[in-house]
Design an enzyme around this catalytic site. Sequence first.
Site, PDB file in Angstrom:
ATOM      1  N   ASP A 173       0.858  -1.187   0.000  1.00 36.08           N
ATOM      2  CA  ASP A 173       0.000   0.000   0.000  1.00 36.08           C
ATOM      3  C   ASP A 173       0.888   1.228   0.000  1.00 36.08           C
ATOM      4  OD1 ASP A 173      -2.407  -1.278   0.172  1.00 36.08           O
ATOM      5  OD2 ASP A 173      -2.424  -1.304   2.359  1.00 36.08           O
ATOM      6  N   ASP A 200      -4.857  -3.335   4.982  1.00 35.82           N
ATOM      7  CA  ASP A 200      -5.354  -2.866   6.274  1.00 35.82           C
ATOM      8  C   ASP A 200      -6.869  -3.014   6.415  1.00 35.82           C
ATOM      9  OD1 ASP A 200      -5.827  -0.935   4.366  1.00 35.82           O
ATOM     10  OD2 ASP A 200      -4.610   0.607   5.309  1.00 35.82           O
ATOM     11  N   ASP A 219      -9.482  -6.356   2.504  1.00 40.31           N
ATOM     12  CA  ASP A 219      -8.172  -6.809   2.031  1.00 40.31           C
ATOM     13  C   ASP A 219      -7.882  -8.253   2.422  1.00 40.31           C
ATOM     14  OD1 ASP A 219      -7.469  -4.475   0.795  1.00 40.31           O
ATOM     15  OD2 ASP A 219      -6.476  -3.626   2.553  1.00 40.31           O
TER      16      ASP A 219
HETATM   17  P1  ATP Z   1      -3.546   2.752   0.173  1.00 38.20           P
HETATM   18  O1  ATP Z   1      -4.325   1.729  -0.606  1.00 38.20           O
HETATM   19  O2  ATP Z   1      -2.231   3.070  -0.404  1.00 38.20           O
HETATM   20  O3  ATP Z   1      -3.546   2.555   1.643  1.00 38.20           O
HETATM   21  P2  ATP Z   1      -5.625   4.675   0.262  1.00 38.20           P
HETATM   22  O4  ATP Z   1      -5.691   4.951   1.697  1.00 38.20           O
HETATM   23  O5  ATP Z   1      -5.749   5.794  -0.670  1.00 38.20           O
HETATM   24  O6  ATP Z   1      -4.276   4.084  -0.136  1.00 38.20           O
HETATM   25  P3  ATP Z   1      -8.143   3.509   0.437  1.00 38.20           P
HETATM   26  O7  ATP Z   1      -8.189   3.658   1.907  1.00 38.20           O
HETATM   27  O8  ATP Z   1      -8.691   2.311  -0.211  1.00 38.20           O
HETATM   28  O9  ATP Z   1      -6.685   3.588  -0.075  1.00 38.20           O
HETATM   29  O10 ATP Z   1      -8.857   4.782  -0.158  1.00 38.20           O
HETATM   30  C1  ATP Z   1      -9.232   4.856  -1.495  1.00 38.20           C
HETATM   31  C2  ATP Z   1      -9.622   6.273  -1.866  1.00 38.20           C
HETATM   32  O11 ATP Z   1     -10.797   6.626  -1.156  1.00 38.20           O
HETATM   33  C3  ATP Z   1      -8.593   7.308  -1.458  1.00 38.20           C
HETATM   34  O12 ATP Z   1      -7.659   7.526  -2.448  1.00 38.20           O
HETATM   35  C4  ATP Z   1      -9.444   8.544  -1.276  1.00 38.20           C
HETATM   36  O13 ATP Z   1      -9.689   9.165  -2.503  1.00 38.20           O
HETATM   37  C5  ATP Z   1     -10.722   7.978  -0.747  1.00 38.20           C
HETATM   38  N1  ATP Z   1     -10.754   8.013   0.709  1.00 38.20           N
HETATM   39  C6  ATP Z   1      -9.826   7.582   1.576  1.00 38.20           C
HETATM   40  N2  ATP Z   1     -10.229   7.778   2.836  1.00 38.20           N
HETATM   41  C7  ATP Z   1     -11.427   8.316   2.786  1.00 38.20           C
HETATM   42  C8  ATP Z   1     -12.374   8.734   3.767  1.00 38.20           C
HETATM   43  N3  ATP Z   1     -12.143   8.598   5.061  1.00 38.20           N
HETATM   44  N4  ATP Z   1     -13.532   9.289   3.349  1.00 38.20           N
HETATM   45  C9  ATP Z   1     -13.782   9.404   2.048  1.00 38.20           C
HETATM   46  N5  ATP Z   1     -12.948   9.033   1.085  1.00 38.20           N
HETATM   47  C10 ATP Z   1     -11.779   8.502   1.422  1.00 38.20           C
END
Ligand code: ATP
Length: 889
Positions: free
Chosen positions: A331, A625, A629
């Site tokens: 990630d 996480d 996943d």
């Molecule tokens: P990684 O997969 O590298 O951990 P990430 O945190 O971006 O990255 P996700 O948590 O799946 O991955 O989030 C996907 C997308 O959703 C993010 O890129 C963001 O645009 C959006 N996002 C993340 N957190 C939130 C939230 N708390 N509320 C709304 N949208 C969110």
Amino acid sequence: MQQSFNFHSKSIEEVIENLKTSPNGLAFDEAEQRLKLYGKNIIEEGKKKSIFSLFVEQFKNVMVLVLIAAAIISIFLGEAADAAIIIAVLIINAVFGVAQELKAEKAIEALKKLNMPYAKVYRNGHLMQIKTDELVVGDIVEIEAGDIVPADLRLVESYNLKIDESALTGESIPVEKDANAILDQSSPIAERTNMAFMGTVVTYGRAKGVVVATGMKTEIGKIANFVNIQSNIETKTPLHEKLEEIGKYLTVGILAIAFIVFITGVLYKRDVFEMFLTAVSLAVAAIPEGLPAIVTIVLAIGVQKMARRNAIIRRLSSIETLGRVEVICTDKTGTLTQNKMNVVKIYCNDNLSDNLDLEDTTTKILFRIMALCNDVKMELIDKQPKFIGDPTETALVKFAYEKGLNKNAIEKVMKRVYEIPFDSTRKMMTTVHEVKNDQNLVVFSKGAVDVIIDKCRFIMIKDEILPLDEKAINKILQANKEMSSNALRVLAFAYKEIDETQLQNKNTIEDNLIFVGLVGMIDPPRKEAYDAVKVCYDAGILPVMITGDHKDTALAIAKDLKIIDTNKAENLQVLTGTEIEKLDHETLKEKVKEVRVYARVSPEHKLRIVKAWKDHGKIVAMTGDGVNDAPALKAADIGVGMGITGTDVTKSVSDIILADDNFATIVAAVEEGRKIYDNIRKAIQFLLSSNIGEVVTLFLATLLNWTVLYPIHILWVNLVTDTFPALALGVEKAESDVMKRKPKKSSENIFAGGLGFSILYQGLLKGLITLLVFFIGSKFYDTKVAITMTFMTLSLIQLTHAYNVRSNINSLFKMGVFSNKYLNLAFIASFALQTVVLVVPQLREIFRLAVLSFTQWTIVILASISIIPIVEVVKYITRHFFVDEHKGN
Ligand code: ATP
């Protein structure tokens, strides 16, 4: 507190009263008292074996029993001293065995403690995290998607809560829960929708509940088939199984040789009983029954080392696989980056700026969404705000707070009445609020830019609501591009007003939204990540970034970290979730070889990427996480869970957990894994070559009709030289090239890369040198002296040879002869035990040994040391002619 109180059939107030608690949770001292009174919240496992039974088990070996019988017989034959020594040696051996097993067991216990999950609980009105085992009845806990329910709870608040209760009821479809339900007394467990049970998994939504039962009193405790983070740590690894199998062959081989020794001796008309004792002693000494325990200890020590480097191993068997990892899919957020988000740019009212103040309705709404559409908890401690929650959301709440918008204060006038939680497949979240003195409700949404734009039909600019036309969209996308290419994580914000009736139709809540703005946050790469990426490439491991974030953001960070191969076209190395959806498995399989960055992916895509790599026969590590996943982590050879941001569910299926969520920790764990595997091979090489040395000595001596050693000598040499050096080799430092060589192939067995050859020639060499010493001894001195010299040589040569084994490639002199201090200690301890029987007159008498002269000692020492230059020559040849093989190419 009544045990038979049917919590599911009572109102929340009655439950709280019955449990003498309050919605603010218990006071600290009350919780402490209850913990003392009612005990820890743990499911007790089966009874442990007592030390005595472990001790008895050491004798459950046919050869040992035969030897004991033989010893007893020899008492009747007037050889009481011999018999006593044999039995003493066997007892000491058993004590060593027990000590080893206890050490291994203790290490595994420690491992379980490290894996103890945490629960979110209110104590004295504050939300805090405590170890799950410290929960008591009456505690108020919070649970959310991804959590494993930490105790039996009567829910007091619930929001879209769904729980997978298959661990308890066998029902695999998640059950919808409702705190406000009051059920019939007789309703069965599977229908108690206002309860959450320990060990079940929250798959959606969140809730608050009061603990009604802990530990063995919980429903799952009663049926005691608990599979949770603590208890599924297995102790036997495939390596153990392989060793057991090898052990079987060795046992047969050694028994055959022992038999030949016996028969040959008898044919030479030697004392039958003495020959029998010799043969059985040889079998007892040479059969490497201690090997699995040594491997467990080396693994367990390794596990503790890894824990110190923040990698918590959940399965001993993962260590071997870790060392062989060829692809690490990681990630981005929090693993490669710091997850310390800060708002640095805002796009609102058609304008991209570095800062923004509350000026018009549009900005006011934007700030309100930032403050309210999240699950962050804010507390003011000494007037300083403290935030608990997701870093992205925290950054937004903090920014709003700094602009004068206190989340807690506006929550009072804009109470949340409904929510659609964030999940990484939807990539957005929504909350609905009632507004004081207003009939209408407001819907606040935030999420990935593309996802939110899809849901919007209007845009608000300077208090005015306009249709969201292509021009406006292009402007938004332009602003998004600009922020993303500067490595900013961008979220979009939208809202709308609805009335009560519209709230009933849950499917349309997120439709026809009004676009408000974009917020760009910086999340700098972790400093250690730069080095870790380089180490990966040096070690033949491919680092691959997988993120839910925007392509441009991901690419900017990947370039900065040098994950992208600058010699190849950039666009071949990036793939988005949408693109993946269009590819069939075969095409994806072809693509993964080039792709270094996956952006905007959902958890299902992670699973496909893992499968594609595995189809190439590669060993894949995958981080994760979120609750979704788990399948990808399970499918990967090494599932890597996140200690800080990870959910219980992902942790419970992972093979290792990163206590610091840090990519560099994975790389450190791979290095440790390689080192531990190397060290296990060293311990095996040492033990088996020692045993072969003993077998060769006795076998050839018998063929030559020489009496070179008495049975107790064989047992003694084996006892004093076996364990200590093997363990010391198990903690040898990593060889300098450990992260410079390519990963070992998974098909490669433990003896690959010349290990089997080394064991054989070194064992043979030791046997021959020992016999040579006997030959010299008997030629120039008497038999007693010759036997004493042989006895000392056979032991000392094992100890000096342990130094050779520190590396099969690198010269001992380059490594620093005495640089493994544990080996030096092992040498001293073993040598002291060996010589004590020579120095103490009574023991010398029993062991039938002679006092050695200076010259005789010199011969023994020179002969024992001679194995070092010989092995050095072989190492030199290996280094110069077989290096590639060693590198695993
Ligand atoms: P990684 O997969 O590298 O951990 P990430 O945190 O971006 O990255 P996700 O948590 O799946 O991955 O989030 C996907 C997308 O959703 C993010 O890129 C963001 O645009 C959006 N996002 C993340 N957190 C939130 C939230 N708390 N509320 C709304 N949208 C969110």
